[in-house]
Scaffold this motif. Sequence first.
Motif, mmCIF file in Angstrom:
data_model
loop_
_atom_site.group_PDB
_atom_site.id
_atom_site.type_symbol
_atom_site.label_atom_id
_atom_site.label_comp_id
_atom_site.label_asym_id
_atom_site.label_seq_id
_atom_site.Cartn_x
_atom_site.Cartn_y
_atom_site.Cartn_z
ATOM 1 N N ILE A 84 -28.752 40.083 -33.685
ATOM 2 C CA ILE A 84 -27.508 39.313 -33.799
ATOM 3 C C ILE A 84 -27.422 38.248 -32.704
ATOM 4 O O ILE A 84 -27.064 37.089 -32.962
ATOM 5 C CB ILE A 84 -26.289 40.259 -33.738
ATOM 6 C CG1 ILE A 84 -26.226 41.123 -34.995
ATOM 7 C CG2 ILE A 84 -24.992 39.475 -33.563
ATOM 8 C CD1 ILE A 84 -25.261 42.280 -34.911
ATOM 9 N N LYS A 85 -27.768 38.635 -31.483
ATOM 10 C CA LYS A 85 -27.696 37.676 -30.371
ATOM 11 C C LYS A 85 -28.766 36.588 -30.498
ATOM 12 O O LYS A 85 -28.507 35.415 -30.189
ATOM 13 C CB LYS A 85 -27.861 38.420 -29.049
ATOM 14 C CG LYS A 85 -26.724 39.383 -28.740
ATOM 15 C CD LYS A 85 -25.453 38.655 -28.368
ATOM 16 C CE LYS A 85 -24.346 39.644 -28.025
ATOM 17 N NZ LYS A 85 -23.314 39.083 -27.175
ATOM 18 N N CYS A 86 -29.959 36.955 -30.960
ATOM 19 C CA CYS A 86 -31.015 35.956 -31.125
ATOM 20 C C CYS A 86 -30.657 34.953 -32.220
ATOM 21 O O CYS A 86 -30.899 33.748 -32.081
ATOM 22 C CB CYS A 86 -32.343 36.633 -31.445
ATOM 23 S SG CYS A 86 -33.129 37.423 -30.022
ATOM 24 N N ARG A 87 -30.082 35.444 -33.296
ATOM 25 C CA ARG A 87 -29.671 34.536 -34.379
ATOM 26 C C ARG A 87 -28.589 33.579 -33.874
ATOM 27 O O ARG A 87 -28.629 32.376 -34.172
ATOM 28 C CB ARG A 87 -29.142 35.347 -35.560
ATOM 29 C CG ARG A 87 -28.850 34.505 -36.785
ATOM 30 C CD ARG A 87 -28.541 35.377 -37.994
ATOM 31 N NE ARG A 87 -28.633 34.623 -39.230
ATOM 32 C CZ ARG A 87 -28.587 35.169 -40.432
ATOM 33 N NH1 ARG A 87 -28.477 36.476 -40.568
ATOM 34 N NH2 ARG A 87 -28.675 34.411 -41.513
ATOM 35 N N ARG A 88 -27.672 34.106 -33.081
ATOM 36 C CA ARG A 88 -26.621 33.276 -32.507
ATOM 37 C C ARG A 88 -27.221 32.212 -31.582
ATOM 38 O O ARG A 88 -26.783 31.054 -31.553
ATOM 39 C CB ARG A 88 -25.633 34.163 -31.751
ATOM 40 C CG ARG A 88 -24.359 33.486 -31.329
ATOM 41 C CD ARG A 88 -23.423 34.488 -30.645
ATOM 42 N NE ARG A 88 -22.971 35.534 -31.560
ATOM 43 C CZ ARG A 88 -22.211 36.556 -31.186
ATOM 44 N NH1 ARG A 88 -21.828 36.678 -29.919
ATOM 45 N NH2 ARG A 88 -21.826 37.454 -32.080
ATOM 46 N N ALA A 89 -28.252 32.594 -30.800
ATOM 47 C CA ALA A 89 -28.897 31.656 -29.883
ATOM 48 C C ALA A 89 -29.634 30.559 -30.635
ATOM 49 O O ALA A 89 -29.582 29.376 -30.255
ATOM 50 C CB ALA A 89 -29.861 32.404 -28.965
ATOM 51 N N LEU A 90 -30.327 30.914 -31.713
ATOM 52 C CA LEU A 90 -31.021 29.916 -32.525
ATOM 53 C C LEU A 90 -30.033 28.916 -33.115
ATOM 54 O O LEU A 90 -30.286 27.703 -33.122
ATOM 55 C CB LEU A 90 -31.804 30.603 -33.645
ATOM 56 C CG LEU A 90 -33.044 31.401 -33.237
ATOM 57 C CD1 LEU A 90 -33.562 32.216 -34.418
ATOM 58 C CD2 LEU A 90 -34.133 30.470 -32.712
ATOM 59 N N GLN A 91 -28.913 29.415 -33.593
ATOM 60 C CA GLN A 91 -27.901 28.530 -34.167
ATOM 61 C C GLN A 91 -27.273 27.643 -33.092
ATOM 62 O O GLN A 91 -27.057 26.450 -33.319
ATOM 63 C CB GLN A 91 -26.827 29.369 -34.858
ATOM 64 C CG GLN A 91 -27.325 30.116 -36.086
ATOM 65 C CD GLN A 91 -26.300 31.074 -36.660
ATOM 66 O OE1 GLN A 91 -25.306 31.405 -36.012
ATOM 67 N NE2 GLN A 91 -26.528 31.533 -37.887
ATOM 68 N N GLN A 92 -26.988 28.222 -31.939
ATOM 69 C CA GLN A 92 -26.366 27.462 -30.852
ATOM 70 C C GLN A 92 -27.281 26.341 -30.362
ATOM 71 O O GLN A 92 -26.818 25.226 -30.080
ATOM 72 C CB GLN A 92 -26.046 28.411 -29.692
ATOM 73 C CG GLN A 92 -25.446 27.719 -28.468
ATOM 74 C CD GLN A 92 -25.099 28.733 -27.380
ATOM 75 O OE1 GLN A 92 -24.401 29.716 -27.629
ATOM 76 N NE2 GLN A 92 -25.588 28.508 -26.178
ATOM 77 N N CYS A 93 -28.588 26.629 -30.275
ATOM 78 C CA CYS A 93 -29.547 25.640 -29.782
ATOM 79 C C CYS A 93 -30.090 24.740 -30.884
ATOM 80 O O CYS A 93 -30.827 23.794 -30.608
ATOM 81 C CB CYS A 93 -30.706 26.344 -29.083
ATOM 82 S SG CYS A 93 -30.257 27.249 -27.594
ATOM 83 N N GLN A 94 -29.742 25.078 -32.134
ATOM 84 C CA GLN A 94 -30.236 24.352 -33.295
ATOM 85 C C GLN A 94 -31.760 24.310 -33.313
ATOM 86 O O GLN A 94 -32.389 23.269 -33.522
ATOM 87 C CB GLN A 94 -29.651 22.931 -33.330
ATOM 88 C CG GLN A 94 -28.130 22.914 -33.480
ATOM 89 C CD GLN A 94 -27.562 21.511 -33.598
ATOM 90 O OE1 GLN A 94 -28.050 20.571 -32.971
ATOM 91 N NE2 GLN A 94 -26.542 21.372 -34.418
ATOM 92 N N LEU A 95 -32.362 25.486 -33.096
ATOM 93 C CA LEU A 95 -33.811 25.622 -33.080
ATOM 94 C C LEU A 95 -34.245 26.643 -34.126
ATOM 95 O O LEU A 95 -33.449 27.463 -34.586
ATOM 96 C CB LEU A 95 -34.297 26.053 -31.689
ATOM 97 C CG LEU A 95 -34.075 25.046 -30.555
ATOM 98 C CD1 LEU A 95 -34.479 25.641 -29.210
ATOM 99 C CD2 LEU A 95 -34.860 23.755 -30.815
#
Length: 336
Positions: free
Chosen positions: A248-259
């Motif tokens: 969940i946190k990794c998916r949130r990080a990918l979305q936040q960084c747009q990567l």
Amino acid sequence: MIVLGIESSCDETGIALYESGAGLRGHTLYSQAEMHARYGGVVPELASRDHIQRVVPLIDQLLQESQVSKDQIGGIAYTAGPGLVGALMVGACVGRALAYAWSVPAVAVHHMEGHLLAPLLEVEVPEFPFVALLVSGGHTLLVRVDGVGQYQPLGESIDDAAGEAFDKTAKLLGLGYPGGPALSKLAEQGSPHRFTFPRPMVDRPGLDFSFSGLKTFARNTLEQHNDETIAADVSRAFEEAVADTLAIKCRRALQQCQLKRLVVAGGVSANRRIRERLTEIAEAEGGKSYFPRPEFCTDNGAMIAYAGALRLESGEQTGLGVEPRARWPLSEMEAV
């Protein structure tokens, strides 16, 4: 240039040779797990003493097996932190002394940078930028990586690291030390439906982690039940909770960084279920996940030799002073 890498940050003595442009020439590792198991965890003084006994013989062994002479060594990389100061001192002193004796440059390597770059030793490597999850017994850290030395911390554990929570929960289950792999193996026999553990801090914004509550939840569950399948079922529920929380946190990080690229490294990244979940979320975001091979998930000399080679090639060198650092924020690293 052939770089000799020395890793001695905790309870494993890792030695490796990396040649720029040619790749890994060889590596060897000695684990102290059996020695520390009788105490239920790492004893720093014993770890330091064992590194002293192992590091030079392992270097001699690897040079002989790899058919590399000391005259071919162009630089030495050693772990300078973070880690156990006494253990770090052994590798740093040996590395610095050999560099001086052989008249080659030396470079102090950040242990977590070594883990972060370990997937780049594989055949299929991620391009920069990417999101990296560093997950081990001592660290759980999300980082945006724009290049070597270009690290933007996104979130970290505010208490126990994921690997630490694995080991503590395994101890509750009587699985001994190191408990993480044993817990994961037992979880394969557990029911996926009997218990549902909480997913800590996923209901609030941000990318920080907290795993100490899962250990407490496991203890309470064990106290409330007493049957022959309880250990396996608790192991399964615990592992699923950790895997989901990280996902969940990794998916949130990918979305936040747009990567779209997710790199996962550190000892816990060898966990099969965690690999499955993180691969799922990366693909769900239209991206891809990257992991080091299992032998390079735990502490090893190959990652130190590789990270050191990149810095030595850029002209970076460490002076004659030996300054191991028990704590060393990744954000303090200089870009290459």
